[in-house]
Design a protein around this motif. Structure first.
Motif, PDB file in Angstrom:
ATOM      1  N   GLU A  10       0.227 -19.372  14.523  1.00 15.19           N
ATOM      2  CA  GLU A  10      -1.061 -18.904  15.021  1.00 15.19           C
ATOM      3  C   GLU A  10      -1.491 -17.616  14.320  1.00 15.19           C
ATOM      4  N   THR A  11      -0.521 -16.735  14.074  1.00 17.42           N
ATOM      5  CA  THR A  11      -0.833 -15.466  13.404  1.00 17.42           C
ATOM      6  C   THR A  11      -1.298 -15.704  11.982  1.00 17.42           C
ATOM      7  N   PHE A  12      -0.607 -16.586  11.244  1.00 14.82           N
ATOM      8  CA  PHE A  12      -1.013 -16.902   9.879  1.00 14.82           C
ATOM      9  C   PHE A  12      -2.400 -17.528   9.834  1.00 14.82           C
ATOM     10  N   GLU A  13      -2.712 -18.390  10.792  1.00 13.37           N
ATOM     11  CA  GLU A  13      -4.020 -19.026  10.842  1.00 13.37           C
ATOM     12  C   GLU A  13      -5.113 -17.992  11.112  1.00 13.37           C
ATOM     13  N   MET A  15      -4.921 -14.797  10.347  1.00 15.22           N
ATOM     14  CA  MET A  15      -5.028 -14.009   9.118  1.00 15.22           C
ATOM     15  C   MET A  15      -5.862 -14.751   8.072  1.00 15.22           C
ATOM     16  N   ARG A  16      -5.613 -16.060   7.942  1.00 11.38           N
ATOM     17  CA  ARG A  16      -6.352 -16.852   6.958  1.00 11.38           C
ATOM     18  C   ARG A  16      -7.840 -16.840   7.268  1.00 11.38           C
ATOM     19  N   GLN A  17      -8.195 -17.055   8.557  1.00 11.26           N
ATOM     20  CA  GLN A  17      -9.603 -17.080   8.947  1.00 11.26           C
ATOM     21  C   GLN A  17     -10.262 -15.720   8.714  1.00 11.26           C
ATOM     22  N   THR A  18      -9.527 -14.650   9.006  1.00 14.04           N
ATOM     23  CA  THR A  18     -10.076 -13.303   8.836  1.00 14.04           C
ATOM     24  C   THR A  18     -10.318 -12.984   7.374  1.00 14.04           C
ATOM     25  N   LEU A  19      -9.331 -13.272   6.519  1.00 13.88           N
ATOM     26  CA  LEU A  19      -9.440 -12.939   5.103  1.00 13.88           C
ATOM     27  C   LEU A  19     -10.438 -13.828   4.372  1.00 13.88           C
ATOM     28  N   CYS A  20     -10.659 -15.032   4.883  1.00 14.28           N
ATOM     29  CA  CYS A  20     -11.587 -15.959   4.227  1.00 14.28           C
ATOM     30  C   CYS A  20     -12.980 -15.939   4.849  1.00 14.28           C
ATOM     31  N   TYR A  21     -13.190 -15.101   5.857  1.00 20.25           N
ATOM     32  CA  TYR A  21     -14.487 -15.050   6.527  1.00 20.25           C
ATOM     33  C   TYR A  21     -15.548 -14.558   5.552  1.00 20.25           C
ATOM     34  N   ARG A  22     -16.629 -15.275   5.416  1.00 14.27           N
ATOM     35  CA  ARG A  22     -17.610 -15.019   4.362  1.00 14.27           C
ATOM     36  C   ARG A  22     -18.276 -13.662   4.473  1.00 14.27           C
ATOM     37  N   ASN A  23     -18.423 -13.123   5.653  1.00 12.47           N
ATOM     38  CA  ASN A  23     -19.178 -11.890   5.815  1.00 12.47           C
ATOM     39  C   ASN A  23     -18.336 -10.631   5.628  1.00 12.47           C
ATOM     40  N   ILE A  24     -17.069 -10.757   5.267  1.00 12.81           N
ATOM     41  CA  ILE A  24     -16.279  -9.576   4.953  1.00 12.81           C
ATOM     42  C   ILE A  24     -16.832  -8.938   3.685  1.00 12.81           C
ATOM     43  N   ASN A  25     -17.064  -7.648   3.715  1.00 11.29           N
ATOM     44  CA  ASN A  25     -17.642  -6.947   2.571  1.00 11.29           C
ATOM     45  C   ASN A  25     -16.654  -5.880   2.106  1.00 11.29           C
ATOM     46  N   VAL A 150     -14.874 -10.031  -7.254  1.00 12.43           N
ATOM     47  CA  VAL A 150     -14.661 -11.038  -6.210  1.00 12.43           C
ATOM     48  C   VAL A 150     -13.194 -11.045  -5.817  1.00 12.43           C
ATOM     49  N   GLU A 151     -12.936 -11.022  -4.518  1.00 14.69           N
ATOM     50  CA  GLU A 151     -11.570 -11.055  -4.009  1.00 14.69           C
ATOM     51  C   GLU A 151     -11.078 -12.502  -3.887  1.00 14.69           C
ATOM     52  N   LEU A 152      -9.832 -12.721  -4.260  1.00 10.62           N
ATOM     53  CA  LEU A 152      -9.228 -14.046  -4.110  1.00 10.62           C
ATOM     54  C   LEU A 152      -8.989 -14.334  -2.631  1.00 10.62           C
ATOM     55  N   PRO A 153      -9.503 -15.457  -2.098  1.00  9.94           N
ATOM     56  CA  PRO A 153      -9.256 -15.777  -0.685  1.00  9.94           C
ATOM     57  C   PRO A 153      -7.790 -16.110  -0.448  1.00  9.94           C
ATOM     58  N   MET A 154      -7.360 -15.977   0.800  1.00 12.19           N
ATOM     59  CA  MET A 154      -5.975 -16.276   1.141  1.00 12.19           C
ATOM     60  C   MET A 154      -5.705 -17.765   0.945  1.00 12.19           C
ATOM     61  N   LEU A 155      -4.624 -18.084   0.225  1.00 12.84           N
ATOM     62  CA  LEU A 155      -4.268 -19.474  -0.053  1.00 12.84           C
ATOM     63  C   LEU A 155      -3.204 -19.932   0.938  1.00 12.84           C
ATOM     64  N   ASN A 156      -3.494 -20.966   1.692  1.00 12.49           N
ATOM     65  CA  ASN A 156      -2.592 -21.450   2.737  1.00 12.49           C
ATOM     66  C   ASN A 156      -1.800 -22.648   2.208  1.00 12.49           C
ATOM     67  N   LEU A 157      -0.736 -22.364   1.447  1.00 12.81           N
ATOM     68  CA  LEU A 157       0.050 -23.436   0.848  1.00 12.81           C
ATOM     69  C   LEU A 157       1.490 -23.469   1.331  1.00 12.81           C
ATOM     70  N   GLY A 158       1.889 -22.500   2.113  1.00  9.03           N
ATOM     71  CA  GLY A 158       3.278 -22.463   2.569  1.00  9.03           C
ATOM     72  C   GLY A 158       4.216 -22.124   1.425  1.00  9.03           C
ATOM     73  N   LEU A 159       5.480 -22.514   1.553  1.00 13.68           N
ATOM     74  CA  LEU A 159       6.473 -22.236   0.521  1.00 13.68           C
ATOM     75  C   LEU A 159       6.265 -23.128  -0.690  1.00 13.68           C
ATOM     76  N   MET A 160       6.452 -22.546  -1.883  1.00  9.39           N
ATOM     77  CA  MET A 160       6.341 -23.323  -3.117  1.00  9.39           C
ATOM     78  C   MET A 160       7.659 -24.058  -3.374  1.00  9.39           C
ATOM     79  N   ASP A 161       7.879 -25.125  -2.578  1.00 11.08           N
ATOM     80  CA  ASP A 161       9.178 -25.795  -2.621  1.00 11.08           C
ATOM     81  C   ASP A 161       9.134 -27.153  -3.312  1.00 11.08           C
TER      82      ASP A 161
END
Length: 269
Positions: A10-13, A15-25, A150-161
């Motif tokens: 839930e915390t990661f989700e 964080m992802r929504q916050t960092l990818c929110y379009r109106n962040i300046n 432009v800031e890179l949005p948070m990538l939700n890919l989990g472990l690179m396994d």
């Protein structure tokens, strides 16, 4: 009774929504480069010291006495030349006070650079945000060099396994670089074509990790020393954010408040 203090998923989700929110300046602090007058590297006589002498030797030719390579650019003036071209002009740190105090800045510039018709913006500090006619956003690094805005949005890919996830990450980073035109069109075509094939064919996972690390660096503005990317076909030309990224006709200056409450845009043709 068990009590859950923190739910990782839930915390990661969140964080992802916050960092990818379009109106962040995200606004970067504007800077005037007046701390030093020139490049601090001292060159011997007849080498590279052909533009700017150092300290007490300022009255003597650097080709004979040595000195520094060039002056530091304090701010950039945006001007229009006699042919109607919009161009950036550097105001050095050693000339900054003289320029700022000049009652007629156009006359001041004409004494040092001919073919200037008018001043559009008298002073642009480092990290001024602007938009190219192509739509790419840039930060002013100097009068001839830019950084990505432009800031890179948070990538939700989990472990690179596994290989699929690593390749997916490569594709996302390549698309971000393409969308924001951080490479030339020719290099972007390589990035999505021959380089992708070469990346997929790398046998060692650590080699793929080096490529991913350099791609992440490119999204953050790094465009030098890309050895891993060179090894899979990038080459060494046209990597810096210089050519095609300077201010020209059709550029739009973006003035943002530090709070993000307002933003103004002015286009110069």
């Amino acid at each position: 009774m068990e009590k859950t203090i923190l739910n990782r998923d839930e915390t990661f989700e969140q964080m992802r929504q916050t960092l990818c929110y379009r109106n962040i300046n995200i606004v970067k602090k504007l800077e005037t480069q007046t701390g030093k007058f020139g490049d601090e590297s001292v060159y011997k006589k007849g080498n590279k010291a052909d533009h700017y002498s150092l300290g007490l030797k300022r009255k003597y030719p650097p080709q004979k006495y040595g000195g520094t390579k060039g002056a530091i650019s304090a701010v950039t003036a945006l001007v229009k030349d006699n042919s109607g071209r919009v161009i950036p002009v550097s105001i050095s740190a050693s000339d900054y006070d003289s320029y700022q105090n000049a009652s007629d800045k156009l006359a001041w510039l004409l004494m040092r650079k001919k073919n200037i018709a008018e001043i559009l913006v008298a002073s642009l500090p480092k990290y001024t945000k602007y938009e190219l006619p192509s739509g790419a956003l840039r930060l002013l690094a100097s009068y001839q060099e830019a950084q990505s805005a432009v800031e890179l949005p948070m990538l939700n890919l989990g472990l690179m396994d596994d290989e699929a996830k690593v390749l997916n990450l490569y594709d996302q980073l390549a698309q971000f670089i393409a969308d924001n035109k951080l490479f030339t069109d020719k290099k972007i075509a390589l990035l999505k074509g021959e380089m992708r094939v070469a990346f997929e064919g790398l046998e060692e996972f650590k080699d793929k990790q080096k490529v991913i690390d350099e791609l992440l660096g490119v999204t953050n503005g790094s465009n030098q020393g890309l050895q891993a990317l060179n090894s899979i076909g990038l080459g060494t030309s046209n990597q810096r954010l210089k050519s095609g990224n300077t201010m020209t006709n059709g550029v739009t200056l973006i003035n943002e408040s530090v709070t993000g409450l307002y933003s103004t845009r002015t286009t110069y043709n």
